[in-house]
Scaffold this motif. Structure first.
Motif, PDB file in Angstrom:
ATOM      1  N   TYR A  71       0.859  -1.184   0.000  1.00  0.00           N
ATOM      2  CA  TYR A  71       0.000   0.000   0.000  1.00  0.00           C
ATOM      3  C   TYR A  71       0.896   1.235   0.000  1.00  0.00           C
ATOM      4  O   TYR A  71       1.872   1.306   0.761  1.00  0.00           O
ATOM      5  CB  TYR A  71      -0.924  -0.004   1.222  1.00  0.00           C
ATOM      6  CG  TYR A  71      -1.699  -1.286   1.334  1.00  0.00           C
ATOM      7  CD1 TYR A  71      -2.918  -1.447   0.690  1.00  0.00           C
ATOM      8  CD2 TYR A  71      -1.177  -2.374   2.050  1.00  0.00           C
ATOM      9  CE1 TYR A  71      -3.603  -2.647   0.756  1.00  0.00           C
ATOM     10  CE2 TYR A  71      -1.855  -3.572   2.115  1.00  0.00           C
ATOM     11  CZ  TYR A  71      -3.071  -3.714   1.463  1.00  0.00           C
ATOM     12  OH  TYR A  71      -3.738  -4.906   1.517  1.00  0.00           O
ATOM     13  N   LEU A  72       0.568   2.192  -0.848  1.00  0.00           N
ATOM     14  CA  LEU A  72       1.392   3.388  -0.984  1.00  0.00           C
ATOM     15  C   LEU A  72       0.513   4.620  -0.859  1.00  0.00           C
ATOM     16  O   LEU A  72      -0.549   4.711  -1.493  1.00  0.00           O
ATOM     17  CB  LEU A  72       2.092   3.400  -2.342  1.00  0.00           C
ATOM     18  CG  LEU A  72       3.113   4.510  -2.560  1.00  0.00           C
ATOM     19  CD1 LEU A  72       4.358   4.263  -1.709  1.00  0.00           C
ATOM     20  CD2 LEU A  72       3.497   4.607  -4.047  1.00  0.00           C
ATOM     21  N   CYS A  73       0.946   5.556  -0.032  1.00  0.00           N
ATOM     22  CA  CYS A  73       0.281   6.854   0.046  1.00  0.00           C
ATOM     23  C   CYS A  73       1.358   7.914   0.197  1.00  0.00           C
ATOM     24  O   CYS A  73       2.526   7.604   0.488  1.00  0.00           O
ATOM     25  CB  CYS A  73      -0.722   6.908   1.198  1.00  0.00           C
ATOM     26  SG  CYS A  73       0.001   6.727   2.844  1.00  0.00           S
ATOM     27  N   SER A  74       0.997   9.171  -0.002  1.00  0.00           N
ATOM     28  CA  SER A  74       2.011  10.211   0.053  1.00  0.00           C
ATOM     29  C   SER A  74       1.434  11.513   0.577  1.00  0.00           C
ATOM     30  O   SER A  74       0.234  11.779   0.478  1.00  0.00           O
ATOM     31  CB  SER A  74       2.617  10.445  -1.340  1.00  0.00           C
ATOM     32  OG  SER A  74       1.645  10.960  -2.234  1.00  0.00           O
ATOM     33  N   THR A  75       2.326  12.304   1.147  1.00  0.00           N
ATOM     34  CA  THR A  75       2.048  13.695   1.496  1.00  0.00           C
ATOM     35  C   THR A  75       3.023  14.538   0.672  1.00  0.00           C
ATOM     36  O   THR A  75       3.699  14.030  -0.226  1.00  0.00           O
ATOM     37  CB  THR A  75       2.252  13.931   3.000  1.00  0.00           C
ATOM     38  OG1 THR A  75       3.615  13.604   3.341  1.00  0.00           O
ATOM     39  CG2 THR A  75       1.326  13.042   3.821  1.00  0.00           C
ATOM     40  N   ASP A  76       3.120  15.815   0.965  1.00  0.00           N
ATOM     41  CA  ASP A  76       4.029  16.667   0.202  1.00  0.00           C
ATOM     42  C   ASP A  76       5.474  16.194   0.305  1.00  0.00           C
ATOM     43  O   ASP A  76       6.246  16.306  -0.645  1.00  0.00           O
ATOM     44  CB  ASP A  76       3.939  18.119   0.698  1.00  0.00           C
ATOM     45  CG  ASP A  76       2.620  18.771   0.308  1.00  0.00           C
ATOM     46  OD1 ASP A  76       1.969  18.259  -0.615  1.00  0.00           O
ATOM     47  OD2 ASP A  76       2.250  19.776   0.931  1.00  0.00           O
ATOM     48  N   ASP A  77       5.863  15.652   1.455  1.00  0.00           N
ATOM     49  CA  ASP A  77       7.268  15.353   1.722  1.00  0.00           C
ATOM     50  C   ASP A  77       7.614  13.878   1.743  1.00  0.00           C
ATOM     51  O   ASP A  77       8.782  13.522   1.599  1.00  0.00           O
ATOM     52  CB  ASP A  77       7.680  15.959   3.070  1.00  0.00           C
ATOM     53  CG  ASP A  77       7.440  17.454   3.130  1.00  0.00           C
ATOM     54  OD1 ASP A  77       7.671  18.122   2.110  1.00  0.00           O
ATOM     55  OD2 ASP A  77       7.012  17.935   4.198  1.00  0.00           O
ATOM     56  N   ILE A  78       6.624  13.004   1.938  1.00  0.00           N
ATOM     57  CA  ILE A  78       6.925  11.602   2.230  1.00  0.00           C
ATOM     58  C   ILE A  78       6.019  10.663   1.447  1.00  0.00           C
ATOM     59  O   ILE A  78       4.797  10.868   1.371  1.00  0.00           O
ATOM     60  CB  ILE A  78       6.755  11.316   3.743  1.00  0.00           C
ATOM     61  CG1 ILE A  78       7.756  12.133   4.558  1.00  0.00           C
ATOM     62  CG2 ILE A  78       6.932   9.837   4.045  1.00  0.00           C
ATOM     63  CD1 ILE A  78       7.522  12.050   6.051  1.00  0.00           C
TER      64      ILE A  78
END
Length: 423
Positions: A379-386
């Protein structure tokens, strides 16, 4: 719509033991101790939000099961003793009794960490929400957004007439197509062959538990590595899951289920279809990008072309269970949840230092095993930095130790020049 979709019902059958049970889990870490009053406010908002619903069975034959609002809740669980290992704690919190029919269907938990921070877990039955749905419900609770109005109530009689009528009309049309179209006959034959292959004894294994790992990678570094290889962030994700499975000894090539989001609005419903990508460790990122593009262009997994999926919703439970057990499962799963809303990166005045989303499998044990083809889920998710990569090993033969799963992931990221920060 106030009626369950075919995907909803598949997850409901899994909840009742026909296949691998699944819950969704969102995880947060904060650098500071979160005031219990903040979490109580979030808990209250969730109780009034989109997760507050349950399944009601129809009284009229042929009607689909429907949704009904529910105020049943597990109390907020805020532990007092610091948890040394956030991932181990999160695994335990995912093993909670959430019931989509009798409630409660979700649970919120928190615990302090030794560094003075807080770990938070939100779990819901996969019947009531998929990953994007859980994200949407959490975002609404954190921002104080008013819940969307409940869908208009439909009667069992009208739904039975619509569902049975549609199945008869579409089924008859599809059957006539088999008579006059060699293409349709070939499609049906290929579908039956694929379904038979999925049910081969050597394609399934029995699992009695899972292991997991969660790792953070800098967004800029991840995107630069993907672009340098001629791929995308998603290509790199699929490549990494394939490499970890290969390093663990899973036979190659890897047949991967890839969920595709089909929602047109911020709903919690299971709005997705499943396609398949077949990848090998030697595939480049540009190869995987091409394979993914071809997979997305094909019809998704489901009923044979032209035949209505709703037919399984009006069949007797025993027959429907046999038809849908293991639906959408392959050797691995790669679910890219995408960019998370900014609202999920803070809890009131508290800034989060990590956010993860994943599916887990509660209730598995030697006394309650499950049969599945899935060996590894990513599972992959992201924010601005990570970018946050969550891995769940489902096959004890290849993934029996969470430390080894974590180390394999760190090593495969390092081969690509990426530094991982395990949770």
């Amino acid at each position: 719509m106030d009626r369950l979709s075919m995907v909803d019902e598949i997850f409901l059958r899994r909840h009742h033991g026909y296949g691998l049970p699944i819950v969704m889990q969102g995880l947060w870490r904060s650098a500071d101790a979160v005031d219990v009053r903040v979490l109580e406010a979030v808990h209250e908002a969730l109780s009034r939000g989109a997760l507050g619903r349950r399944v009601v069975r129809p009284r009229v034959p042929g009607a689909r099961m429907r949704w009904e609002a529910s105020t049943a809740t597990h109390p907020l669980r805020y532990e007092t003793h610091p948890v040394e290992d956030v991932v181990t704690w999160a695994d335990a919190r995912a093993d909670v009794d959430v019931d989509p029919e009798y409630g409660p269907a979700w649970a919120l938990s928190a615990a302090p960490t030794p560094d003075g921070g807080t770990a938070i877990s939100l779990v819901c039955s996969h019947v009531v929400a998929d990953a994007r749905g859980l994200v949407s419900a959490a975002a609404a609770a954190l921002t104080g957004e008013s819940p969307a109005p409940a869908p208009a109530r439909t009667s069992d009689v009208s739904d039975a007439a619509r569902t049975v009528g549609g199945v008869l009309i579409d089924g008859t049309t599809a059957s006539l197509g088999l008579v006059f179209s060699a293409h349709r006959r070939r499609e049906l034959r290929e579908f039956r062959e694929a379904a038979a292959a999925d049910r081969r004894p050597d394609s399934t294994h029995v699992t009695t538990g899972t292991v997991s790992a969660i790792l953070d990678v800098d967004t800029a570094a991840w995107d630069a590595t993907a672009a340098a290889g001629g791929g995308t962030a998603n290509s790199l994700f699929i490549s990494l899951v394939t490499a970890v499975a290969d390093a663990a000894g899973v036979p190659m090539p890897l047949h991967i289920s890839v969920p595709v989001d089909t929602r047109a609005s911020h709903t919690v419903d299971n709005a997705m279809v499943i396609t398949e990508v077949v990848a090998s460790p030697d595939d480049s990122l540009s190869d995987i990008r091409r394979l993914s593009r071809e997979a997305f262009a094909r019809p998704p997994m489901g009923a044979p072309s032209g035949f209505p999926e709703e037919i399984a919703q009006i069949l007797p439970d025993g027959i429907a269970n046999r038809l849908t057990v293991g639906a959408g499962e392959r050797d691995a799963l790669c679910s890219n949840i995408g960019r998370l809303p900014r609202s999920l990166t803070s809890l009131g005045p508290y800034r989060t230092t990590g956010v993860a989303t994943r599916a887990m499998h509660p209730g598995l044990s030697a006394d309650r095993p499950a049969s599945t083809t899935t060996r590894l889920s990513g599972y992959l998710c992201s924010t601005d930095d990570i970018y946050t990569l969550s891995l769940v090993g489902v096959d004890p033969q290849h993934f029996g130790d969470p430390g080894r799963l974590r180390d394999l992931a760190v090593a495969e990221l390092a081969k690509r020049g990426l530094a991982a920060r395990p949770w």
